[in-house]
Design a protein around this motif. Structure first.
Motif, PDB file in Angstrom:
ATOM      1  N   GLY A   1      13.767  79.584  28.468  1.00  0.00           N
ATOM      2  CA  GLY A   1      12.518  80.477  28.273  1.00  0.00           C
ATOM      3  C   GLY A   1      12.205  78.770  27.127  1.00  0.00           C
ATOM      4  N   ASP A   2      11.113  79.509  26.173  1.00  0.00           N
ATOM      5  CA  ASP A   2      10.028  78.011  26.124  1.00  0.00           C
ATOM      6  C   ASP A   2      11.508  78.265  24.362  1.00  0.00           C
ATOM      7  OD1 ASP A   2       8.079  78.110  27.347  1.00  0.00           O
ATOM      8  OD2 ASP A   2       6.600  80.018  26.440  1.00  0.00           O
ATOM      9  N   GLU A   3      11.278  79.275  24.036  1.00  0.00           N
ATOM     10  CA  GLU A   3      12.873  79.112  22.776  1.00  0.00           C
ATOM     11  C   GLU A   3      14.736  79.035  23.117  1.00  0.00           C
ATOM     12  OE1 GLU A   3      11.638  81.446  19.308  1.00  0.00           O
ATOM     13  OE2 GLU A   3       9.780  80.892  19.491  1.00  0.00           O
ATOM     14  N   GLN A   4      15.363  78.336  23.207  1.00  0.00           N
ATOM     15  CA  GLN A   4      16.203  78.650  23.887  1.00  0.00           C
ATOM     16  C   GLN A   4      17.313  79.226  22.879  1.00  0.00           C
ATOM     17  OE1 GLN A   4      18.021  74.849  25.130  1.00  0.00           O
ATOM     18  NE2 GLN A   4      16.655  74.746  27.114  1.00  0.00           N
ATOM     19  N   PRO A   5      18.012  80.097  23.465  1.00  0.00           N
ATOM     20  CA  PRO A   5      18.961  80.864  22.290  1.00  0.00           C
ATOM     21  C   PRO A   5      20.011  79.503  22.161  1.00  0.00           C
ATOM     22  CG  PRO A   5      18.891  81.767  25.202  1.00  0.00           C
ATOM     23  CD  PRO A   5      18.206  80.685  25.177  1.00  0.00           C
ATOM     24  N   SER A   6      20.286  80.275  21.013  1.00  0.00           N
ATOM     25  CA  SER A   6      22.213  79.349  20.084  1.00  0.00           C
ATOM     26  C   SER A   6      22.972  79.288  21.369  1.00  0.00           C
ATOM     27  CB  SER A   6      22.009  78.856  19.188  1.00  0.00           C
ATOM     28  OG  SER A   6      22.186  80.743  18.543  1.00  0.00           O
ATOM     29  N   ARG A   7      23.196  80.482  21.307  1.00  0.00           N
ATOM     30  CA  ARG A   7      24.862  80.728  22.671  1.00  0.00           C
ATOM     31  C   ARG A   7      24.256  81.162  23.811  1.00  0.00           C
ATOM     32  NH1 ARG A   7      25.205  82.727  17.452  1.00  0.00           N
ATOM     33  NH2 ARG A   7      26.022  81.626  15.475  1.00  0.00           N
ATOM     34  N   ILE A   8      24.635  80.986  24.792  1.00  0.00           N
ATOM     35  CA  ILE A   8      24.795  81.485  25.941  1.00  0.00           C
ATOM     36  C   ILE A   8      26.595  81.412  26.649  1.00  0.00           C
ATOM     37  CG2 ILE A   8      24.149  81.969  28.224  1.00  0.00           C
ATOM     38  CD1 ILE A   8      21.543  80.521  27.333  1.00  0.00           C
ATOM     39  N   VAL A   9      26.982  82.474  26.983  1.00  0.00           N
ATOM     40  CA  VAL A   9      28.054  83.362  27.638  1.00  0.00           C
ATOM     41  C   VAL A   9      28.083  83.038  28.872  1.00  0.00           C
ATOM     42  CG1 VAL A   9      28.880  85.849  27.119  1.00  0.00           C
ATOM     43  CG2 VAL A   9      30.349  83.909  27.597  1.00  0.00           C
ATOM     44  N   LEU A  10      28.915  82.799  29.835  1.00  0.00           N
ATOM     45  CA  LEU A  10      28.551  82.342  31.487  1.00  0.00           C
ATOM     46  C   LEU A  10      29.503  83.179  32.295  1.00  0.00           C
ATOM     47  CD1 LEU A  10      26.475  78.538  31.942  1.00  0.00           C
ATOM     48  CD2 LEU A  10      25.885  81.106  31.962  1.00  0.00           C
ATOM     49  N   GLU A  11      29.899  83.458  32.697  1.00  0.00           N
ATOM     50  CA  GLU A  11      30.715  84.357  33.937  1.00  0.00           C
ATOM     51  C   GLU A  11      30.047  83.025  35.665  1.00  0.00           C
ATOM     52  OE1 GLU A  11      31.387  87.639  37.600  1.00  0.00           O
ATOM     53  OE2 GLU A  11      31.435  88.148  35.106  1.00  0.00           O
ATOM     54  N   LEU A  12      31.427  81.895  35.326  1.00  0.00           N
ATOM     55  CA  LEU A  12      31.632  81.262  36.301  1.00  0.00           C
ATOM     56  C   LEU A  12      31.726  81.461  38.082  1.00  0.00           C
ATOM     57  CD1 LEU A  12      30.262  78.298  34.538  1.00  0.00           C
ATOM     58  CD2 LEU A  12      29.158  79.509  35.062  1.00  0.00           C
ATOM     59  N   SER A  13      31.612  81.804  38.660  1.00  0.00           N
ATOM     60  CA  SER A  13      32.006  81.299  40.221  1.00  0.00           C
ATOM     61  C   SER A  13      32.543  80.554  40.393  1.00  0.00           C
ATOM     62  CB  SER A  13      31.460  82.184  41.200  1.00  0.00           C
ATOM     63  OG  SER A  13      30.197  81.337  41.579  1.00  0.00           O
ATOM     64  N   SER A  14      33.571  80.187  41.230  1.00  0.00           N
ATOM     65  CA  SER A  14      34.266  79.011  42.363  1.00  0.00           C
ATOM     66  C   SER A  14      32.953  78.249  43.026  1.00  0.00           C
ATOM     67  CB  SER A  14      35.275  78.758  43.304  1.00  0.00           C
ATOM     68  OG  SER A  14      35.175  80.081  44.343  1.00  0.00           O
TER      69      SER A  14
END
Length: 454
Positions: free
Chosen positions: A150-163
Motif C-alpha cells: 500500500g502507501d506505507e510498505q511493511p518493513s518486513r514481509i515473509v512470502l510462501e513461494l510456489s514453483s
C-alpha cells in the motif's frame, strides 16, 4: 468472447488469469495509475472496484501482442501455447512476484519447497510479529503479495513461494531464504522434474553479499551451498543430525527420544519433541527452520520457545482431531503427494491409513516400505484406486476400496482396537472434492459424526 472492446496503448498490461492473484495484480496496477486489461479462459466476474476491460475465452497470442507486458497468474500453465509464442516474440512476460520485486523495498523472507511451506511461513510470521514494525505474510498463503504494498510498505514481509510463482520471476532477492525440500509434485504443470527443480532454485538466483540462505543438509545441496558462499551469502543447513554439525533441525538422543534445535548466535537452543504439540519429525524440521529465521532477525529465545511449544499445527497438516470412538484421528489432507504421506506415516508406529485421489502422474509404489512398516489396513477413496490397491498388495497390507470419505471413516472406526486413523491421501483431491481443504473438512465432519453416535 470479450465483455468490452480492446483499446490500444503503448503502456498497456495484460493480466492472464483473474483469480485471487490476478485481481491483486489489477488492484496494484490501478493504484499505480497503470492501464491494464484482464483475460481468463473461464467465465469470471470481477469486483466493481476492478474496472478494467475483461476478455473471456480461449487465450490467443495474436490478442496479446499489442500489450507492452503480460502478467501471468500462478494457476495458468507457463507453457500455454499462447504464452510460449508471446515470450518468443520478446514481450516481457512474468508473474506477480516480478512486480513485487520491482516495487517492494523492505526485507523479504522467502520460503519454498514441495511440502511444509505454510507451516514454516505461519510460524515465522507469528514470531517476527513480536518485533518493532512487525511483519506481513503473503504470497502462496493468505494475502496476495501485491495487496501488501500500500502507501506505507511493511518493513518486513515473509512470502510462501510456489514453483509457479518462482518460474516466472527474476527480480526477487530475499534477505533470508529457505528451501525446505524438493519432492516429486506438479508433474502436470512443469515440463519435467528438472524444470520443477530449476523453478524452485530461482529463489536464490539474485542473492549476494549479506543475504542468508537455508538449505537441507543432504549432500545434493552442497554444490549450491558452495556457489552461494562464493557470492557472499551466509549459508545455513538444517535436517536430521547433531546440533554441532547443523544450524537447525532435529537430533536423536541416546535414549531414543528426539529434540529440536536451532542456534542463538553460536549457542544451541533445544526443545524436546515431547514438548511440541505438533507431530512428526518432518514437521519439527519445519519448526526448526522457522526458529532459526526468527532468531536471525532478533527474536528472543524465550519467545521462540513459547511459540514452538504452543503451536498445534495448521488445519489439514497432520492435525490431531483428538480421541473419538476409542482412537485418535489425524487430518493430513494437505499431503497431496507420496513424499508428504511417507513423512506422515513414519510419524506413527502403526496406523489405519485412508488414502487415494488424483495421482497427478506420480508413482505411489515408492511408498511400499513405509506402508509395509507402518500401516495395519488401507482404506482407499477416489475414482482411480488401482495403483493404491497395487501398493497395498505389494506391501503385504490388507486394503479396502470405499466409495466415499464417510464410508472410509465408518469402516476405519471398526478396525483393530486403539490404532490411530490417518487421512494422508498421497494424491490431489479434485476427482472428488474442490480442493484438499474441502477433503479435510469432509473428513473432520465424518469423525465428528462418529462422536455424536458414541
Amino acid at each position: 468472447m470479450s465483455t468490452t472492446e480492446p483499446h490500444m496503448s503503448e503502456q498497456l498490461t495484460a493480466i492472464i488469469g483473474m483469480g485471487k492473484t490476478g485481481q491483486a495484480a489489477a488492484r496494484f496496477l490501478l493504484r499505480e495509475g497503470m492501464a491494464c486489461e484482464a483475460f481468463d479462459e473461464k467465465k469470471v466476474v470481477l469486483p466493481e472496484a476492478i474496472d478494467v476491460p475483461l476478455h473471456i475465452g480461449k487465450l490467443k497470442a495474436a490478442s496479446l501482442k499489442r500489450f507492452s507486458r503480460i502478467i501471468v497468474s500462478p494457476g495458468i500453465n507457463w507453457d500455454h501455447p499462447a504464452l510460449v509464442e508471446v515470450r518468443a516474440s520478446g514481450i516481457p512476460t512474468y508473474g506477480d512476484l516480478e512486480l513485487f520485486g520491482e516495487h517492494y523495498h523492505g526485507d523479504t523472507i522467502a520460503i519454498t519447497g514441495t511440502n511444509g511451506k505454510t507451516t514454516t511461513v505461519s510460524l515465522i510470521s507469528t514470531m517476527l510479529d513480536t518485533l518493532p514494525g512487525g511483519i506481513e505474510a503473503g504470497g502462496n498463503i493468505g494475502t496476495p503479495m501485491l495487496d501488501l504494498l500500500g502507501d506505507e510498505q511493511p518493513s518486513r514481509i515473509v512470502l510462501e513461494l510456489s514453483s509457479f510463482q518462482l518460474e516466472r520471476a527474476s527480480q526477487i532477492r530475499p534477505r533470508w531464504a529457505a528451501l525446505l525440500n524438493i519432492q516429486p509434485d506438479h508433474a502436470d504443470m512443469h515440463a519435467d522434474a528438472a524444470a520443477y527443480r530449476a523453478a524452485k532454485l530461482r529463489l536464490f538466483a539474485k542473492q549476494g553479499e549479506g543475504d542468508k540462505a537455508m538449505l537441507p543438509a543432504d549432500s545434493e545441496w552442497n554444490a549450491l551451498a558452495d556457489e552461494l558462499r562464493g557470492r557472499g551469502v551466509y549459508v545455513r543447513r538444517f535436517g536430521i543430525g547433531a546440533a554441532e554439525e547443523l544450524d537447525s533441525g532435529v537430533q536423536l538422543l541416546p535414549d531414543g527420544s528426539w529434540q529440536l534445535f536451532w542456534h542463538h548466535f553460536h549457542i544451541p537452543e533445544f526443545i524436546s519433541s515431547d514438548d511440541l504439540p505438533s507431530k512428526g519429525i518432518h514437521q519439527h524440521q519445519n519448526l526448526a527452520v522457522a526458529a532459526q529465521a526468527a532468531t536471525d532477525y532478533g527474536v528472543s529465545a524465550s519467545v521462540v520457545h513459547q511459540a514452538l511449544t504452543s503451536f498445534r499445527g495448521l488445519p489439514h497438516r497432520l492435525q490431531s482431531l483428538g480421541f473419538v470412538a476409542g482412537r485418535e484421528w489425524y487430518n493430513d489432507s494437505k499431503a497431496t503427494n507420496p513424499d508428504a504421506a511417507i513423512a506422515a506415516l513414519k510419524s506413527f508406529h502403526q496406523v489405519i491409513w485412508i488414502c487415494g485421489g488424483l495421482r497427478k502422474g506420480l508413482d505411489v509404489s515408492v511408498m511400499k516400505e513405509a506402508v509395509a512398516s507402518h500401516v495395519e489396513h488401507v482404506y482407499i477413496i477416489g475414482k482411480d484406486p488401482g495403483e493404491f490397491v497395487k501398493l497395498a498388495d505389494a506391501a503385504g497390507v490388507p486394503s479396502s476400496f470405499v466409495k466415499n470419505m464417510d464410508q472410509a471413516v465408518r469402516q476405519a472406526s471398526m478396525s483393530q482396537d486403539g490404532l490411530p486413523v490417518l487421512l494422508s491421501p498421497a494424491a490431489a483431491s479434485q476427482d472428488q472434492f474442490s480442493d484438499y481443504a474441502e477433503r479435510g473438512r469432509v473428513f473432520v465432519d465424518a469423525v465428528k459424526a462418529l462422536e455424536k453416535k458414541s
